[in-house]
Design a protein around this motif. Sequence first.
Motif, PDB file in Angstrom:
ATOM      1  N   GLY A 122     -13.040 -46.194 -16.417  1.00  0.00           N
ATOM      2  CA  GLY A 122     -13.282 -47.619 -16.701  1.00  0.00           C
ATOM      3  C   GLY A 122     -12.249 -48.503 -16.038  1.00  0.00           C
ATOM      4  N   SER A 152     -14.749 -57.606 -19.516  1.00  0.00           N
ATOM      5  CA  SER A 152     -15.430 -56.766 -18.519  1.00  0.00           C
ATOM      6  C   SER A 152     -14.785 -55.388 -18.424  1.00  0.00           C
ATOM      7  N   LEU A 155     -15.700 -53.290 -21.425  1.00  0.00           N
ATOM      8  CA  LEU A 155     -17.052 -52.761 -21.285  1.00  0.00           C
ATOM      9  C   LEU A 155     -17.082 -51.544 -20.356  1.00  0.00           C
ATOM     10  N   GLY A 156     -16.337 -51.628 -19.264  1.00  0.00           N
ATOM     11  CA  GLY A 156     -16.293 -50.517 -18.319  1.00  0.00           C
ATOM     12  C   GLY A 156     -15.707 -49.256 -18.943  1.00  0.00           C
ATOM     13  N   ALA A 158     -15.450 -48.508 -22.205  1.00  0.00           N
ATOM     14  CA  ALA A 158     -16.330 -47.998 -23.261  1.00  0.00           C
ATOM     15  C   ALA A 158     -17.541 -47.286 -22.672  1.00  0.00           C
ATOM     16  N   GLY A 159     -18.130 -47.888 -21.641  1.00  0.00           N
ATOM     17  CA  GLY A 159     -19.309 -47.262 -21.041  1.00  0.00           C
ATOM     18  C   GLY A 159     -18.982 -45.934 -20.369  1.00  0.00           C
ATOM     19  N   ALA A 160     -17.839 -45.896 -19.634  1.00  0.00           N
ATOM     20  CA  ALA A 160     -17.462 -44.645 -18.962  1.00  0.00           C
ATOM     21  C   ALA A 160     -17.174 -43.542 -19.976  1.00  0.00           C
ATOM     22  N   THR A 182     -25.794 -44.083 -18.500  1.00  0.00           N
ATOM     23  CA  THR A 182     -24.751 -44.825 -19.249  1.00  0.00           C
ATOM     24  C   THR A 182     -23.668 -45.318 -18.317  1.00  0.00           C
ATOM     25  N   LEU A 183     -23.251 -44.492 -17.374  1.00  0.00           N
ATOM     26  CA  LEU A 183     -22.225 -44.933 -16.427  1.00  0.00           C
ATOM     27  C   LEU A 183     -22.755 -46.093 -15.567  1.00  0.00           C
ATOM     28  N   SER A 186     -22.576 -49.180 -17.570  1.00  0.00           N
ATOM     29  CA  SER A 186     -21.199 -49.663 -17.759  1.00  0.00           C
ATOM     30  C   SER A 186     -20.680 -50.317 -16.491  1.00  0.00           C
ATOM     31  N   ALA A 189     -22.422 -53.638 -16.170  1.00  0.00           N
ATOM     32  CA  ALA A 189     -21.904 -54.573 -17.179  1.00  0.00           C
ATOM     33  C   ALA A 189     -20.551 -55.105 -16.760  1.00  0.00           C
ATOM     34  N   LEU A 190     -19.686 -54.231 -16.260  1.00  0.00           N
ATOM     35  CA  LEU A 190     -18.355 -54.676 -15.825  1.00  0.00           C
ATOM     36  C   LEU A 190     -18.487 -55.642 -14.660  1.00  0.00           C
TER      37      LEU A 190
END
Length: 822
Positions: A122, A152, A155-156, A158-160, A182-183, A186, A189-190
């Motif tokens: 992330g 941002s 979010l990165g 958490a998603g990673a 999911t990656l 993320s 989103a970032l």
Amino acid sequence: MFKVFSCLVNEHDYGMVAVAALVCLCASLTAFRLYSRMNGARGLARAAWLLFTALVAGSGVWATHFLGMLAYDPGVKTGFTPTGTIMSLMVAVLFMAAGFFAAAANRERDIANQLAGGLLIGLGVGAMHYTGMSSFVTQGVIVWEAATIGASVMLGVAGASAALLLAGDSRGMLRQALGGVTLTLSVCALHFTGMGAITMVPDATIVVPDQLFSGGLMTLAVTSITGLIVLAGLGAVFIESQTTQSALERIRTLANAAYEGIVVVQQGTIKDANAAFCEMAGASLETLVGKPLMDGMLTFDDSRGVHTDGADRREGRMQPIDGGRSIPVEIFARLMDDGLRAETRGLTVLAIRDLRERRSAEEKIRYLAEHDGLTGLPNRNALQARLAATLDRVDASGERLSLVCIDLDNFKEANDLHGHLAGDAVLVETARRLQESVTSPSFAARLGGDEFVIVYVADQDHDQATAAAELAGRLLETLREGVQYEGQELAMAASLGVSLFPDDGRTGEALLANADMALYRAKESGRGAYRFFKREMDESIRERRNLARELRQAIIDEDLVVHYQPQARACDGEICGFEALVRWKHTTRGMIPPIDFIPLAEETGLIVPLGEWVLRKACAEAAQWTKPLSIAVNLSPLQLNQPNLPALVHSILIESGLSPARLELEVTESALFKDYQRALDNLRRLKALGVRIAMDDFGTGFSSLSTLQSFPFDKIKVDKSFVENIHRDARATVIVKAVLGLGRSLDIPVVAEGVETDEQLQFLRGEDCAEVQGYAIGRPAPADTLSAWTHGDAVGFIVTDPAVVIAKLVEAKAPRRRKKAA
């Protein structure tokens, strides 16, 4: 949040956004595919897979960022500096490498590792994004919002992290796809949150240089680089998959060729198995995969387990799924977890060997060790164990136990006349009849040869001796019936000896020994009968058994000696040879007369090794004599009928160096008629060697004249029972004269045995007897006391008084001088 949404809706090209998201998804899916391979590798291969994973993931994220930037339209001229663009790619690759490495570093802390990896990935995505933004040049001033930037990055991260947790170390496509999606979300989103963190303030004074990367060039470069990297990653995955598949097929082929069943288990569940295991389990591989192995299918015998060299060897049973009989198996287990590869975690390989054939062989070996191979009865070893157990039982219960020894009377005749197969048929039928004669807990056993035993257990209410006598009578009756073999009836009969517990012994050994002595007495009394053990009557038998055992040991230890009795020419008294006579000087009993142990040796069969020892000893000592005197050795009936007798005599003559012409073998008429043809064949072969043959104890047999006609003997020896009665019994005197006349007629020299008086000697000389032997000539003596006759000048009678020697010599030569003068 509204600003991010407004930025995405109003300032981005939807087509380019879709392309960016698609590139990110492809790269993410490929990266997790490569990541699963990295988890299953070690060493350089692991490093190579990590490099591929970092390149694909980093370039994918980098491509997503710049494609997203190209989709952004601020309404003014834009460009990208080369330095920031390249730096952002390097940042993305390095952080991806660090993140994926951390996620798979230590299997003991899986979730912590994945969270740490997610943090690095992330942060890497965020670092790449904002490094790439630093290369973005436009006609305006960019204003950043710190809160949105922080959001941002969060979010990165958490998603990673979520992507790594979802994908885990699985090699399955579903979990890898969940991680990739999911990656992708993320990263997007970032990126778009980060884009919402900027505000563009146009400024006409800012000039965008022409040498910067243009949008079209950036699109081509990003798409090309990312495509090549993703394709390279997918190619590596494909090649590795094909290679792995080929290797797995070879491994499966080898595993299916194995005799043992091989099953791969993870956390108690079957993952794979070879054909042998499927056959034992009674199910297909598709049915077995996913089933718990230990849930009734396989059970261990904890009492038979061994742990060696990191592998467990245990025994147990396997229950087929199809409901068949359980299979005894031997299980070898080895843990395949090396601590590095995810697919090996908790993985155990079991080699399962079917023990049915081995157990069957063990049972057969155990059966053969305890039973007679021909009749199926318990053998001697099993008899001892079962008899001991039965004695313990009757001692505690008060029951009556009798032991019956059985010996077949006509077995040798059946064996010799009809062959060994007929003998086997007799033994098998005997065993069958004995088994039918008793019921459990009584039993029959075979000691060996034609000897059997019955252990008979009766209720305590029965009189022991009466019950044993009734059983013995029934056995005699059932064993008198003949046996049918190939259309002819083989005669049968038996003799029995009975001992009673506890009167005749409290141990199995004592009961067997005493029943055997009773059997011996039954055979001596005419056979076909039974006898009970009587201590006072069987002590002599015990003494003879002990003497036979000591004689056997004496032959082995060579505790016997050979004495030599001289034979002289009747005409002049000159010693012409010696007869070898065996003597036994016992260490505790003293000198045992031959009349006591020679018959015993004949009864027990020891006469064969005893006779061989005497022959070998006599030939060796005679070969050392200076004078070439003859040496006479007796052959027993058993020796005479041995097929290898001529070969044995030949080898002894070669070993000793004795001339065959000096050896004289003496046989009796009774020895000839045991197996007449074989005896004559042996005598002819011996005579062909150059050995002389003498008939011993002539006149005591049944067909003396026919024997002389059948075989040309070199000598006839008149039995001493006739010689010692010369002038005492007119008939004996006439018989001696007749034998001497017969010898002269057949031109066969006659030797008179048992000459003890001068009167007998004068009579024999007057009847032209060739040679004489007896106490009047000399007593048997050891070889070392006869050196004067075997090595020196002495030639006449062997006596201790020199005057008697001279007188006998003068007396012997006087008739010759008178005859010469006349």
